[in-house]
Design an enzyme around this catalytic site. Structure first.
Site, short mmCIF file in Angstrom:
data_model
loop_
_atom_site.label_atom_id
_atom_site.label_comp_id
_atom_site.label_asym_id
_atom_site.label_seq_id
_atom_site.Cartn_x
_atom_site.Cartn_y
_atom_site.Cartn_z
CG ASP A 1 -1.83 1.19 1.29
OD1 ASP A 1 -2.96 1.07 0.78
OD2 ASP A 1 -1.42 2.25 1.81
CE1 TYR B 1 0.20 7.77 2.77
CE2 TYR B 1 0.81 5.55 2.08
CZ TYR B 1 -0.06 6.40 2.72
OH TYR B 1 -1.20 5.89 3.29
CE LYS C 1 -3.47 5.56 0.80
NZ LYS C 1 -2.80 4.24 0.72
CG HIS D 1 -4.93 9.68 0.39
ND1 HIS D 1 -3.56 9.75 0.25
CD2 HIS D 1 -5.13 9.17 1.63
CE1 HIS D 1 -2.97 9.30 1.35
NE2 HIS D 1 -3.91 8.96 2.21
#
Length: 278
Positions: free
Chosen positions: A49, A54, A79, A112
């Site tokens: 994931d 990120y 996401k 997200h």
């Protein structure tokens, strides 16, 4: 009805099954993320994931490309941010994610945050469905969607495969879980072991850890699985990565699951999706 299967996957649709334990990768970046993902896949993780926000899609993708495991044997989720909201915008965001990761497709792509102030998350979901219909994406879902956000998506005739939300024994969010269940929508728990993790020292958990010869964290992960949820714990540590996968040789009883449910503090998620988003 969706259910946990004996082969350690959770059925999302009639033809897709996702590994029940995933590797979370936030906040790892660069070589740390690359190394953690590569080692995790070698240990047997088949669900990875990540997210645009990120800042590690490149490193995660590089590890997936470099592993000896066939790409088709992995489930890869990412996401996208608010600038990807909209039917056309999400297609551009998806193409950018694939380019950063060096991959030809993703298994799931999630909104997200709903960012309701933009009034565009339903359009983003429409674009995601078009990507699936065109064979470019295997499945799509949402993250941090509260009941009202889900209602808007389903009212448009759209059916996400999962809602990834913050769930742990102190943040059970029963109303959110009930709304997901109303739509037979699978819940994926991020931060499944919490952050401070005080509940790992609670007798409701430690007593079971002793009885099953497991760590408290393994008991909590099993609690998620026996509740029908996907769990996505983050770890770069070899021992913890291995332990997080060693939760498929036992089950908690309904009474034991209920005892951990009872640890819920009534607190909502750390961030309110009506107020926070990116």
């Amino acid at each position: 009805m969706t259910s946990l299967r004996q082969d350690a996957t959770i059925q999302l649709t009639d033809h897709l099954a996702i590994p029940a334990i995933g590797l979370g990768t936030w906040p790892m970046e660069g070589d740390e993320a690359y190394d953690a993902v590569l080692r995790a896949i070698d240990k047997g993780y088949r669900h990875i994931d990540t997210a645009t926000n990120y800042n590690n899609e490149d490193a995660v993708g590089r590890a997936i490309v470099d592993t000896d495991t066939d790409r088709d044997d992995l489930w890869v989720t990412s996401k996208f941010n608010r600038d990807g909201h909209g039917r056309d915008e999400v297609k551009q965001a998806y193409a950018a994610s694939l380019q950063r990761m060096g991959l030809d497709y993703l298994d799931s792509y999630l909104v997200h945050w709903p960012n309701p102030d933009q009034h565009k998350f339903v359009a983003a979901c429409e674009g995601l469905q078009e990507l699936v219909d065109d064979g470019k994406l295997r499945s799509w879902g949402v993250s941090n969607f509260k009941p009202a956000h889900l209602d808007a998506v389903y009212a448009a005739g759209l059916t996400p495969v999962m809602n990834q939300v913050q769930i742990d024994p102190h943040h059970l969010q029963p109303a959110q879980l009930a709304h997901n269940a109303k739509y037979e929508l699978i819940t994926a728990a991020y931060s499944p072991l919490g952050r401070a993790g005080e509940f790992l020292d609670d007798p409701a958990v430690t007593t079971l850890a002793e009885a099953y010869d497991k760590t408290p964290a393994q008991i909590v992960l099993r609690w998620h699985l026996d509740s029908g949820r996907i769990a996505v714990p983050k770890s770069a540590d070899d021992t913890r990565q291995r332990q997080n996968l060693e939760v498929f040789d036992f089950h908690l009883t309904p009474a034991e699951v209920a005892a951990i449910d009872a640890l819920d503090t009534g607190a909502g998620p750390r961030l309110d999706a009506d107020e926070f988003g990116h």
